[in-house]
Enzyme design. Structure first.
Site, PDB file in Angstrom:
ATOM      1  N   SER A  64       0.905  -1.457  -0.055  1.00 57.48           N
ATOM      2  CA  SER A  64       0.090  -0.059  -0.042  1.00 57.48           C
ATOM      3  C   SER A  64       0.385   1.318   0.174  1.00 57.48           C
ATOM      4  O   SER A  64       0.322   2.747  -0.898  1.00 57.48           O
ATOM      5  CB  SER A  64      -0.973  -0.104   1.125  1.00 57.48           C
ATOM      6  OG  SER A  64      -0.769   0.116   2.412  1.00 57.48           O
ATOM      7  N   LYS A 101       0.277   4.871   7.106  1.00 63.96           N
ATOM      8  CA  LYS A 101      -0.056   5.281   5.290  1.00 63.96           C
ATOM      9  C   LYS A 101       0.506   7.046   5.814  1.00 63.96           C
ATOM     10  O   LYS A 101       1.422   7.051   6.477  1.00 63.96           O
ATOM     11  CB  LYS A 101      -1.559   5.748   6.287  1.00 63.96           C
ATOM     12  CG  LYS A 101      -2.818   4.250   5.963  1.00 63.96           C
ATOM     13  CD  LYS A 101      -2.394   3.551   4.706  1.00 63.96           C
ATOM     14  CE  LYS A 101      -3.351   2.192   4.625  1.00 63.96           C
ATOM     15  NZ  LYS A 101      -2.695   1.305   4.365  1.00 63.96           N
TER      16      LYS A 101
END
Lengths: 142, 421
Positions: A64, A101
Protein backbone atom coordinates in the site's frame (compact mmCIF):
# COMPACT_ATOMS: atom_id res chain seq x y z
CA UNK A 1 66.32 -15.97 52.15
CA UNK A 2 67.08 -17.22 48.70
CA UNK A 3 65.68 -15.33 45.79
CA UNK A 4 65.41 -17.16 42.55
CA UNK A 5 65.32 -15.36 39.25
CA UNK A 6 62.60 -16.91 37.20
CA UNK A 7 62.69 -14.66 34.17
CA UNK A 8 61.22 -11.39 32.96
CA UNK A 9 57.49 -10.91 32.99
CA UNK A 10 56.50 -11.78 29.49
CA UNK A 11 55.40 -9.06 27.18
CA UNK A 12 53.10 -11.51 25.48
CA UNK A 13 50.57 -11.07 28.29
CA UNK A 14 49.13 -8.00 26.64
CA UNK A 15 47.07 -8.96 23.65
CA UNK A 16 46.76 -6.46 20.85
CA UNK A 17 43.85 -4.11 21.39
CA UNK A 18 41.07 -4.06 18.87
CA UNK A 19 41.55 -1.00 16.78
CA UNK A 20 39.50 0.04 13.81
CA UNK A 21 40.88 0.35 10.31
CA UNK A 22 44.27 1.65 9.19
CA UNK A 23 46.49 0.92 12.18
CA UNK A 24 49.60 -1.01 11.24
CA UNK A 25 51.83 -2.64 13.80
CA UNK A 26 54.38 -0.07 14.87
CA UNK A 27 57.77 -1.20 13.63
CA UNK A 28 61.13 0.19 14.38
CA UNK A 29 61.76 2.84 11.79
CA UNK A 30 58.92 4.74 10.27
CA UNK A 31 55.50 4.90 12.07
CA UNK A 32 52.42 4.66 9.93
CA UNK A 33 51.44 8.12 8.72
CA UNK A 34 47.78 7.10 9.09
CA UNK A 35 48.00 6.59 12.87
CA UNK A 36 46.91 10.09 13.72
CA UNK A 37 43.83 9.86 11.53
CA UNK A 38 41.95 6.92 13.06
CA UNK A 39 38.23 7.52 13.39
CA UNK A 40 35.31 5.46 14.51
CA UNK A 41 33.73 3.45 11.69
CA UNK A 42 30.54 4.95 10.27
CA UNK A 43 27.49 3.95 12.30
CA UNK A 44 24.08 3.77 10.62
CA UNK A 45 22.28 4.17 13.96
CA UNK A 46 23.91 7.54 14.39
CA UNK A 47 22.66 8.65 10.98
CA UNK A 48 19.12 7.31 11.27
CA UNK A 49 18.19 7.57 14.95
CA UNK A 50 17.89 10.93 16.67
CA UNK A 51 16.05 9.87 19.81
CA UNK A 52 16.75 6.25 20.78
CA UNK A 53 14.30 6.25 23.72
CA UNK A 54 11.39 7.02 21.37
CA UNK A 55 12.47 5.06 18.28
CA UNK A 56 11.09 1.67 17.25
CA UNK A 57 11.50 -0.58 14.22
CA UNK A 58 8.49 -2.12 12.50
CA UNK A 59 8.17 -4.32 9.43
CA UNK A 60 5.88 -3.59 6.47
CA UNK A 61 3.61 -6.18 4.96
CA UNK A 62 1.87 -5.40 1.66
CA UNK A 63 2.18 -2.90 -1.15
CA UNK A 64 0.00 0.00 0.00
CA UNK A 65 2.98 2.38 0.30
CA UNK A 66 5.05 1.40 -2.76
CA UNK A 67 4.86 4.84 -4.35
CA UNK A 68 6.59 6.28 -1.30
CA UNK A 69 9.42 3.74 -1.86
CA UNK A 70 8.22 1.54 0.98
CA UNK A 71 8.07 -2.01 -0.35
CA UNK A 72 6.74 -5.25 1.08
CA UNK A 73 9.09 -6.40 3.86
CA UNK A 74 10.75 -3.00 4.37
CA UNK A 75 11.81 -2.04 7.88
CA UNK A 76 10.55 1.34 9.02
CA UNK A 77 12.20 3.52 11.61
CA UNK A 78 9.50 5.14 13.69
CA UNK A 79 10.14 8.08 16.01
CA UNK A 80 7.35 8.64 18.50
CA UNK A 81 8.74 12.01 19.62
CA UNK A 82 8.34 13.64 16.20
CA UNK A 83 5.15 15.63 15.83
CA UNK A 84 3.00 14.39 12.93
CA UNK A 85 2.22 17.02 10.31
CA UNK A 86 0.36 17.25 7.04
CA UNK A 87 1.99 14.75 4.63
CA UNK A 88 3.97 12.91 7.35
CA UNK A 89 4.16 9.15 6.87
CA UNK A 90 2.80 7.79 10.15
CA UNK A 91 1.97 4.64 12.06
CA UNK A 92 -1.69 4.89 13.08
CA UNK A 93 -4.13 2.61 14.86
CA UNK A 94 -7.07 1.64 12.66
CA UNK A 95 -9.60 -0.91 13.88
CA UNK A 96 -7.29 -2.13 16.60
CA UNK A 97 -4.18 -2.68 14.51
CA UNK A 98 -1.30 -0.51 13.42
CA UNK A 99 -0.99 0.59 9.82
CA UNK A 100 1.46 2.72 7.86
CA UNK A 101 -0.11 5.54 5.82
CA UNK A 102 0.46 9.11 4.76
CA UNK A 103 -1.36 11.55 7.03
CA UNK A 104 -3.19 14.33 5.21
CA UNK A 105 -4.83 17.07 7.28
CA UNK A 106 -6.06 19.17 4.32
CA UNK A 107 -8.72 19.46 2.99
CA UNK A 108 -9.99 16.70 5.28
CA UNK A 109 -8.14 14.52 7.74
CA UNK A 110 -7.39 11.18 6.12
CA UNK A 111 -4.85 8.39 5.96
CA UNK A 112 -3.81 7.95 2.35
CA UNK A 113 -2.08 4.98 0.77
CA UNK A 114 0.73 5.48 -1.71
CA UNK A 115 -0.77 3.09 -4.21
CA UNK A 116 -3.73 3.94 -6.44
CA UNK A 117 -5.22 0.47 -5.76
CA UNK A 118 -6.28 1.58 -2.26
CA UNK A 119 -8.72 4.34 -1.31
CA UNK A 120 -7.86 6.79 1.48
CA UNK A 121 -9.36 6.27 4.91
CA UNK A 122 -11.25 9.37 6.07
CA UNK A 123 -11.48 10.19 9.74
CA UNK A 124 -14.88 11.41 10.89
CA UNK A 125 -15.09 14.45 13.11
CA UNK A 126 -15.98 12.68 16.34
CA UNK A 127 -13.56 9.84 15.68
CA UNK A 128 -10.27 9.70 17.54
CA UNK A 129 -7.20 9.09 15.45
CA UNK A 130 -4.36 7.54 17.41
CA UNK A 131 -0.96 8.12 15.87
CA UNK A 132 1.83 6.03 17.35
CA UNK A 133 4.73 7.74 15.65
CA UNK A 134 6.19 9.28 12.53
CA UNK A 135 8.17 7.18 10.02
CA UNK A 136 11.54 8.88 9.62
CA UNK A 137 13.20 6.34 7.36
CA UNK A 138 12.53 3.12 5.47
CA UNK A 139 15.04 0.36 4.87
CA UNK A 140 14.41 -1.73 1.79
CA UNK A 141 16.76 -4.63 1.10
CA UNK A 142 17.21 -6.00 -2.39
CA UNK B 1 14.01 20.01 48.42
CA UNK B 2 11.39 18.96 45.93
CA UNK B 3 11.08 15.40 44.71
CA UNK B 4 8.83 13.74 42.17
CA UNK B 5 8.10 10.04 42.05
CA UNK B 6 7.21 8.88 38.55
CA UNK B 7 5.49 5.52 38.66
CA UNK B 8 4.23 3.48 35.68
CA UNK B 9 0.58 2.42 35.83
CA UNK B 10 0.25 -1.41 35.86
CA UNK B 11 3.67 -1.59 34.25
CA UNK B 12 3.74 -5.15 32.82
CA UNK B 13 0.17 -4.96 31.55
CA UNK B 14 0.83 -1.54 30.00
CA UNK B 15 3.96 -2.87 28.24
CA UNK B 16 1.80 -5.54 26.60
CA UNK B 17 -0.45 -2.78 25.27
CA UNK B 18 2.25 -0.63 23.66
CA UNK B 19 2.21 -2.66 20.43
CA UNK B 20 -1.41 -3.82 20.68
CA UNK B 21 -3.91 -0.96 20.16
CA UNK B 22 -6.72 -3.55 20.18
CA UNK B 23 -6.09 -4.09 23.91
CA UNK B 24 -7.08 -0.56 24.87
CA UNK B 25 -9.81 -0.83 27.56
CA UNK B 26 -9.55 -4.66 27.50
CA UNK B 27 -8.74 -6.53 30.75
CA UNK B 28 -5.09 -7.65 30.58
CA UNK B 29 -3.21 -9.89 33.01
CA UNK B 30 0.42 -11.02 33.03
CA UNK B 31 1.30 -14.43 34.46
CA UNK B 32 4.29 -15.58 36.49
CA UNK B 33 6.91 -18.04 35.25
CA UNK B 34 5.34 -21.25 33.94
CA UNK B 35 2.05 -19.37 33.70
CA UNK B 36 1.35 -20.10 37.37
CA UNK B 37 -0.49 -17.09 38.71
CA UNK B 38 -1.35 -13.45 38.03
CA UNK B 39 1.57 -11.10 38.71
CA UNK B 40 0.24 -7.96 37.06
CA UNK B 41 -3.16 -6.74 35.98
CA UNK B 42 -4.67 -3.76 34.23
CA UNK B 43 -7.30 -1.52 35.79
CA UNK B 44 -9.98 -3.23 33.67
CA UNK B 45 -8.93 -6.66 34.96
CA UNK B 46 -9.10 -5.35 38.52
CA UNK B 47 -12.60 -4.02 37.82
CA UNK B 48 -13.91 -7.45 36.82
CA UNK B 49 -12.66 -8.85 40.12
CA UNK B 50 -9.30 -10.40 39.21
CA UNK B 51 -6.82 -10.27 42.07
CA UNK B 52 -3.06 -10.29 42.29
CA UNK B 53 -1.47 -13.75 42.81
CA UNK B 54 -4.59 -15.63 41.76
CA UNK B 55 -3.74 -19.04 40.24
CA UNK B 56 -4.25 -18.89 36.48
CA UNK B 57 -5.95 -22.27 36.13
CA UNK B 58 -8.72 -21.11 38.49
CA UNK B 59 -9.68 -17.95 36.58
CA UNK B 60 -8.67 -18.98 33.05
CA UNK B 61 -12.14 -19.80 31.69
CA UNK B 62 -14.18 -17.03 33.26
CA UNK B 63 -11.51 -14.43 32.44
CA UNK B 64 -11.41 -15.37 28.77
CA UNK B 65 -15.21 -15.40 28.60
CA UNK B 66 -15.26 -11.82 29.84
CA UNK B 67 -12.97 -10.85 26.96
CA UNK B 68 -9.75 -10.70 28.96
CA UNK B 69 -6.35 -11.36 27.43
CA UNK B 70 -3.52 -13.06 29.33
CA UNK B 71 0.23 -13.02 28.66
CA UNK B 72 3.17 -15.03 29.92
CA UNK B 73 5.78 -12.68 31.30
CA UNK B 74 7.97 -11.19 28.56
CA UNK B 75 10.86 -9.77 30.59
CA UNK B 76 12.86 -8.86 27.48
CA UNK B 77 10.11 -6.46 26.43
CA UNK B 78 9.56 -5.06 29.95
CA UNK B 79 13.26 -4.37 30.44
CA UNK B 80 13.50 -2.54 27.13
CA UNK B 81 10.46 -0.37 27.78
CA UNK B 82 11.69 0.40 31.28
CA UNK B 83 15.00 1.63 29.83
CA UNK B 84 13.12 3.86 27.40
CA UNK B 85 10.97 5.35 30.17
CA UNK B 86 14.05 6.08 32.29
CA UNK B 87 15.90 7.62 29.33
CA UNK B 88 12.93 9.85 28.65
CA UNK B 89 12.81 10.99 32.28
CA UNK B 90 16.55 11.68 32.27
CA UNK B 91 15.89 14.37 29.69
CA UNK B 92 13.56 16.19 32.09
CA UNK B 93 15.76 16.59 35.13
CA UNK B 94 19.47 16.73 35.89
CA UNK B 95 19.27 14.34 38.86
CA UNK B 96 17.25 11.18 39.20
CA UNK B 97 17.28 7.80 40.91
CA UNK B 98 15.98 4.69 39.19
CA UNK B 99 14.15 3.12 42.10
CA UNK B 100 12.79 -0.01 40.41
CA UNK B 101 11.86 -1.31 36.97
CA UNK B 102 8.84 1.01 36.88
CA UNK B 103 9.59 3.86 39.32
CA UNK B 104 12.06 6.75 39.45
CA UNK B 105 12.61 9.66 41.81
CA UNK B 106 13.41 12.99 40.16
CA UNK B 107 15.04 15.91 41.92
CA UNK B 108 12.95 18.97 41.06
CA UNK B 109 14.91 21.45 43.17
CA UNK B 110 15.15 24.63 41.17
CA UNK B 111 12.42 23.64 38.74
CA UNK B 112 9.79 24.87 41.20
CA UNK B 113 11.08 28.43 40.74
CA UNK B 114 10.36 28.54 37.02
CA UNK B 115 7.41 26.20 36.47
CA UNK B 116 4.24 25.29 38.26
CA UNK B 117 4.98 21.82 39.67
CA UNK B 118 1.61 20.36 38.81
CA UNK B 119 2.04 21.60 35.26
CA UNK B 120 5.47 19.96 35.21
CA UNK B 121 3.82 16.72 36.34
CA UNK B 122 1.37 16.77 33.44
CA UNK B 123 4.15 17.59 30.99
CA UNK B 124 6.20 14.71 32.29
CA UNK B 125 3.22 12.38 31.98
CA UNK B 126 2.56 13.50 28.41
CA UNK B 127 6.21 13.23 27.36
CA UNK B 128 6.54 9.65 28.64
CA UNK B 129 3.21 8.61 27.13
CA UNK B 130 4.09 10.13 23.76
CA UNK B 131 7.66 8.81 23.51
CA UNK B 132 7.18 5.35 24.96
CA UNK B 133 3.45 4.62 25.09
CA UNK B 134 3.62 4.11 28.86
CA UNK B 135 1.00 5.73 31.14
CA UNK B 136 2.58 7.12 34.32
CA UNK B 137 1.50 8.98 37.43
CA UNK B 138 3.53 11.67 39.14
CA UNK B 139 3.66 12.40 42.88
CA UNK B 140 5.42 15.55 44.04
CA UNK B 141 6.52 16.46 47.56
CA UNK B 142 9.29 18.03 49.65
CA UNK B 143 10.59 14.59 50.72
CA UNK B 144 10.79 11.20 49.03
CA UNK B 145 8.26 9.74 51.47
CA UNK B 146 5.78 12.54 50.72
CA UNK B 147 6.38 12.11 46.96
CA UNK B 148 5.50 8.43 47.45
CA UNK B 149 2.37 9.44 49.35
CA UNK B 150 1.45 11.84 46.53
CA UNK B 151 1.82 9.00 44.06
CA UNK B 152 -0.52 6.90 46.20
CA UNK B 153 -3.07 9.74 46.02
CA UNK B 154 -2.66 9.98 42.25
CA UNK B 155 -3.35 6.26 41.91
CA UNK B 156 -6.25 6.15 44.32
CA UNK B 157 -8.20 9.21 43.16
CA UNK B 158 -8.91 9.42 39.43
CA UNK B 159 -9.96 13.09 39.72
CA UNK B 160 -6.25 13.92 40.09
CA UNK B 161 -5.63 12.66 36.52
CA UNK B 162 -2.49 11.02 37.76
CA UNK B 163 -0.68 14.06 39.16
CA UNK B 164 -0.61 15.12 42.82
CA UNK B 165 1.49 17.96 44.21
CA UNK B 166 2.01 17.91 47.97
CA UNK B 167 4.20 21.02 48.21
CA UNK B 168 1.70 22.74 50.49
CA UNK B 169 1.34 21.67 54.10
CA UNK B 170 -2.47 21.66 54.18
CA UNK B 171 -2.58 19.37 51.14
CA UNK B 172 -0.07 17.02 52.78
CA UNK B 173 -2.19 16.81 55.93
CA UNK B 174 -5.42 16.37 53.99
CA UNK B 175 -4.12 13.41 52.00
CA UNK B 176 -2.37 11.84 55.00
CA UNK B 177 -5.58 11.99 57.03
CA UNK B 178 -7.27 9.59 54.56
CA UNK B 179 -4.21 7.46 53.81
CA UNK B 180 -3.93 4.16 55.73
CA UNK B 181 -0.64 3.95 57.62
CA UNK B 182 0.20 0.69 55.81
CA UNK B 183 0.47 2.65 52.54
CA UNK B 184 3.30 4.82 53.88
CA UNK B 185 6.65 4.14 52.21
CA UNK B 186 8.68 1.90 54.50
CA UNK B 187 5.78 0.64 56.62
CA UNK B 188 5.40 -3.09 56.00
CA UNK B 189 2.57 -5.34 57.16
CA UNK B 190 4.29 -6.27 60.43
CA UNK B 191 4.93 -2.65 61.35
CA UNK B 192 1.40 -1.69 60.31
CA UNK B 193 -0.12 -4.23 62.75
CA UNK B 194 2.12 -2.91 65.49
CA UNK B 195 1.11 0.70 64.80
CA UNK B 196 -2.58 -0.20 64.54
CA UNK B 197 -2.40 -1.72 68.01
CA UNK B 198 -1.10 1.61 69.29
CA UNK B 199 -4.10 3.31 67.69
CA UNK B 200 -2.19 4.69 64.72
CA UNK B 201 -4.20 3.93 61.60
CA UNK B 202 -3.58 6.84 59.23
CA UNK B 203 -0.43 8.42 57.86
CA UNK B 204 -1.35 11.67 59.60
CA UNK B 205 -1.57 9.98 62.99
CA UNK B 206 1.90 8.55 62.39
CA UNK B 207 3.25 11.97 61.38
CA UNK B 208 1.85 13.50 64.56
CA UNK B 209 3.17 10.83 66.93
CA UNK B 210 5.82 11.94 69.44
CA UNK B 211 9.19 11.38 67.79
CA UNK B 212 10.81 10.23 71.03
CA UNK B 213 8.19 7.54 71.44
CA UNK B 214 8.82 6.32 67.89
CA UNK B 215 12.54 6.09 68.50
CA UNK B 216 12.09 4.25 71.79
CA UNK B 217 9.51 1.77 70.53
CA UNK B 218 10.78 1.24 66.97
CA UNK B 219 13.93 2.17 65.11
CA UNK B 220 15.79 5.05 63.60
CA UNK B 221 14.34 3.96 60.25
CA UNK B 222 10.76 4.69 61.30
CA UNK B 223 11.89 7.89 62.97
CA UNK B 224 13.23 9.01 59.61
CA UNK B 225 9.93 8.11 57.98
CA UNK B 226 8.06 10.26 60.49
CA UNK B 227 10.41 13.20 59.91
CA UNK B 228 9.95 12.80 56.17
CA UNK B 229 6.14 12.79 56.57
CA UNK B 230 6.54 16.07 58.47
CA UNK B 231 8.40 17.49 55.47
CA UNK B 232 12.02 17.24 56.62
CA UNK B 233 14.07 15.43 53.98
CA UNK B 234 16.12 12.60 55.53
CA UNK B 235 16.52 10.25 52.58
CA UNK B 236 18.55 11.55 49.66
CA UNK B 237 18.71 10.50 46.03
CA UNK B 238 20.81 7.47 45.23
CA UNK B 239 22.05 8.32 41.80
CA UNK B 240 24.57 5.51 41.48
CA UNK B 241 23.21 2.03 41.90
CA UNK B 242 25.05 0.27 44.72
CA UNK B 243 27.04 -2.78 43.74
CA UNK B 244 25.19 -5.99 44.30
CA UNK B 245 26.12 -8.09 47.31
CA UNK B 246 24.85 -11.31 45.85
CA UNK B 247 23.38 -12.70 42.65
CA UNK B 248 20.65 -15.32 42.65
CA UNK B 249 19.35 -17.14 39.58
CA UNK B 250 16.57 -19.58 40.29
CA UNK B 251 13.60 -20.88 38.34
CA UNK B 252 10.65 -23.15 38.79
CA UNK B 253 10.91 -26.06 36.36
CA UNK B 254 8.41 -26.44 33.53
CA UNK B 255 7.73 -29.93 34.84
CA UNK B 256 8.97 -31.92 37.79
CA UNK B 257 12.56 -33.11 37.59
CA UNK B 258 13.78 -36.32 39.25
CA UNK B 259 17.18 -37.30 37.85
CA UNK B 260 20.53 -35.87 38.90
CA UNK B 261 21.40 -35.51 35.24
CA UNK B 262 18.59 -33.08 34.44
CA UNK B 263 18.85 -31.16 37.69
CA UNK B 264 22.56 -30.73 36.98
CA UNK B 265 21.72 -29.39 33.55
CA UNK B 266 19.28 -26.87 34.96
CA UNK B 267 21.67 -25.75 37.69
CA UNK B 268 24.53 -25.41 35.20
CA UNK B 269 22.28 -23.26 33.04
CA UNK B 270 21.42 -20.98 35.97
CA UNK B 271 25.10 -20.90 36.98
CA UNK B 272 26.13 -19.73 33.51
CA UNK B 273 23.52 -16.98 33.66
CA UNK B 274 24.62 -15.96 37.17
CA UNK B 275 28.28 -15.82 36.04
CA UNK B 276 27.27 -13.59 33.15
CA UNK B 277 25.48 -11.23 35.56
CA UNK B 278 28.54 -11.26 37.83
CA UNK B 279 30.79 -10.18 34.96
CA UNK B 280 28.30 -7.50 34.03
CA UNK B 281 28.70 -6.11 37.57
CA UNK B 282 32.49 -6.32 37.11
CA UNK B 283 32.77 -8.40 40.28
CA UNK B 284 34.52 -11.61 41.30
CA UNK B 285 32.82 -14.04 43.69
CA UNK B 286 34.29 -16.42 46.16
CA UNK B 287 31.26 -18.33 47.45
CA UNK B 288 28.97 -20.40 45.25
CA UNK B 289 25.75 -21.91 46.64
CA UNK B 290 23.24 -24.31 45.14
CA UNK B 291 19.73 -25.03 46.37
CA UNK B 292 16.90 -27.31 45.28
CA UNK B 293 13.48 -28.16 46.59
CA UNK B 294 10.35 -30.20 45.98
CA UNK B 295 6.85 -28.78 45.52
CA UNK B 296 5.29 -28.05 48.95
CA UNK B 297 1.82 -27.85 47.37
CA UNK B 298 1.96 -31.47 46.24
CA UNK B 299 0.96 -32.94 49.57
CA UNK B 300 1.16 -36.49 48.21
CA UNK B 301 4.91 -36.04 47.54
CA UNK B 302 7.80 -36.64 49.93
CA UNK B 303 9.25 -33.22 50.71
CA UNK B 304 12.92 -32.22 50.60
CA UNK B 305 14.79 -28.95 50.43
CA UNK B 306 18.47 -28.21 50.85
CA UNK B 307 21.17 -25.60 50.24
CA UNK B 308 24.95 -25.98 50.23
CA UNK B 309 27.82 -23.55 49.66
CA UNK B 310 31.32 -23.92 48.29
CA UNK B 311 34.18 -21.57 49.00
CA UNK B 312 36.63 -21.15 46.14
CA UNK B 313 40.35 -20.63 46.73
CA UNK B 314 40.40 -17.38 44.85
CA UNK B 315 37.56 -15.15 43.72
CA UNK B 316 36.50 -15.81 40.14
CA UNK B 317 34.08 -14.78 37.45
CA UNK B 318 35.01 -17.54 35.04
CA UNK B 319 31.94 -19.63 34.22
CA UNK B 320 34.10 -22.78 34.22
CA UNK B 321 35.08 -22.31 37.89
CA UNK B 322 31.49 -21.69 38.89
CA UNK B 323 30.27 -24.73 36.98
CA UNK B 324 32.92 -26.82 38.70
CA UNK B 325 31.57 -25.70 42.07
CA UNK B 326 27.87 -26.10 41.27
CA UNK B 327 28.48 -29.58 39.89
CA UNK B 328 30.12 -30.65 43.13
CA UNK B 329 27.38 -29.06 45.20
CA UNK B 330 24.38 -30.42 43.34
CA UNK B 331 25.84 -33.92 43.44
CA UNK B 332 26.12 -33.59 47.22
CA UNK B 333 22.63 -32.33 47.99
CA UNK B 334 20.70 -34.25 45.34
CA UNK B 335 18.63 -37.14 46.65
CA UNK B 336 17.07 -39.87 44.60
CA UNK B 337 13.32 -40.43 44.64
CA UNK B 338 12.10 -36.86 45.00
CA UNK B 339 10.14 -34.73 42.55
CA UNK B 340 12.06 -31.48 42.33
CA UNK B 341 10.23 -28.33 41.23
CA UNK B 342 12.75 -25.57 41.79
CA UNK B 343 16.49 -25.08 41.96
CA UNK B 344 18.85 -22.15 41.97
CA UNK B 345 22.36 -20.81 42.17
CA UNK B 346 23.61 -18.02 44.41
CA UNK B 347 26.93 -16.21 44.09
CA UNK B 348 28.20 -14.17 47.04
CA UNK B 349 31.28 -12.73 48.79
CA UNK B 350 32.17 -10.32 46.00
CA UNK B 351 35.49 -8.66 45.29
CA UNK B 352 36.62 -5.99 42.87
CA UNK B 353 39.18 -7.02 40.33
CA UNK B 354 42.56 -7.70 41.93
CA UNK B 355 41.46 -6.77 45.46
CA UNK B 356 41.59 -9.85 47.64
CA UNK B 357 43.93 -11.68 49.94
CA UNK B 358 45.37 -14.64 48.09
CA UNK B 359 46.30 -17.82 49.88
CA UNK B 360 50.04 -18.14 50.45
CA UNK B 361 50.00 -21.92 50.25
CA UNK B 362 47.79 -22.31 47.23
CA UNK B 363 49.35 -21.28 43.98
CA UNK B 364 47.11 -18.87 42.15
CA UNK B 365 45.88 -20.47 39.02
CA UNK B 366 46.88 -18.17 36.24
CA UNK B 367 44.77 -18.30 33.20
CA UNK B 368 45.65 -15.27 31.15
CA UNK B 369 43.05 -16.13 28.53
CA UNK B 370 40.14 -16.55 30.95
CA UNK B 371 39.09 -12.93 30.87
CA UNK B 372 39.26 -12.71 27.09
CA UNK B 373 37.31 -15.94 26.68
CA UNK B 374 34.50 -14.82 29.00
CA UNK B 375 34.39 -11.43 27.35
CA UNK B 376 34.06 -13.06 23.94
CA UNK B 377 31.29 -15.40 25.09
CA UNK B 378 29.38 -12.48 26.62
CA UNK B 379 29.80 -10.45 23.47
CA UNK B 380 28.43 -13.22 21.25
CA UNK B 381 25.53 -14.00 23.57
CA UNK B 382 24.82 -10.33 24.19
CA UNK B 383 23.38 -9.85 20.72
CA UNK B 384 20.08 -11.46 21.65
CA UNK B 385 19.55 -15.17 22.01
CA UNK B 386 22.22 -17.28 23.68
CA UNK B 387 24.48 -18.82 21.06
CA UNK B 388 27.51 -20.16 22.92
CA UNK B 389 26.84 -22.41 25.91
CA UNK B 390 28.73 -24.94 27.96
CA UNK B 391 27.73 -28.53 27.24
CA UNK B 392 26.76 -28.90 30.90
CA UNK B 393 23.83 -26.53 30.29
CA UNK B 394 22.12 -29.14 28.15
CA UNK B 395 20.63 -28.80 24.70
CA UNK B 396 16.96 -29.75 24.77
CA UNK B 397 16.32 -28.43 28.27
CA UNK B 398 13.06 -30.25 28.94
CA UNK B 399 12.99 -28.70 32.43
CA UNK B 400 12.91 -25.13 31.17
CA UNK B 401 10.09 -22.67 31.83
CA UNK B 402 6.88 -22.84 29.90
CA UNK B 403 5.62 -19.53 28.63
CA UNK B 404 2.87 -20.44 26.22
CA UNK B 405 1.20 -17.04 26.06
CA UNK B 406 4.23 -14.87 25.47
CA UNK B 407 3.98 -11.80 23.24
CA UNK B 408 6.67 -11.14 20.60
CA UNK B 409 9.95 -9.52 21.66
CA UNK B 410 9.06 -6.46 19.60
CA UNK B 411 12.10 -4.39 20.49
CA UNK B 412 14.89 -6.90 21.04
CA UNK B 413 14.55 -9.47 18.25
CA UNK B 414 14.55 -8.80 14.49
CA UNK B 415 12.21 -11.71 13.87
CA UNK B 416 9.63 -10.34 16.28
CA UNK B 417 9.15 -6.83 14.89
CA UNK B 418 5.64 -5.42 14.81
CA UNK B 419 4.12 -5.93 11.35
CA UNK B 420 2.16 -3.04 9.85
CA UNK B 421 0.05 -3.05 6.69
Amino acid sequence: MVVKYLGDTSEGDFPLAEIPYFLNKVRVGWPSPADDYIERPIDLNEYLIKNPAATYFVRVSGDSMVDAFIGDGAILIVDRSVEPKHKSIVIAAINGSYTCKRLLTKPKVCLASENSKYAPIFIKEDEELEIAGVVIAAINTY
Amino acid sequence: MTYALVDCNSFYASCERVFRPDLKNVPVVVLSNNDGCVVALSKEAKNIGIKMCEPWFKIKDSFSKKGGVAFSSNYELYADISTRVMQTLEGLTPRMEIYSIDEAFLDLSGINFCTDLKEFGYECQERVRCWTGMPVRVGIGPTKTLAKAASYGAKKYSATQGVVDLSKLERQRKLMSIMPVGEVWGVGSKLRKHLNKMGITTALELADTDIKLIRRRFSIVLERTVMELRGYPCIGLEEHPTTKKEIVVSRTFGKKVTTLESINEAISDYAARAAEKLRHEKQYCRVVSVFMRTNPFRLQDQQYSNILSYRLNTPTNDTRDILYATRKLSKKIYKKGYNFIKAGVMLSDFYDKGIYQSDFFIPECKRPKSEKLMETIDKINGTGEVKVTFAAQGIKKPWSMQRYLQSPKYTTNWNDLLVVR
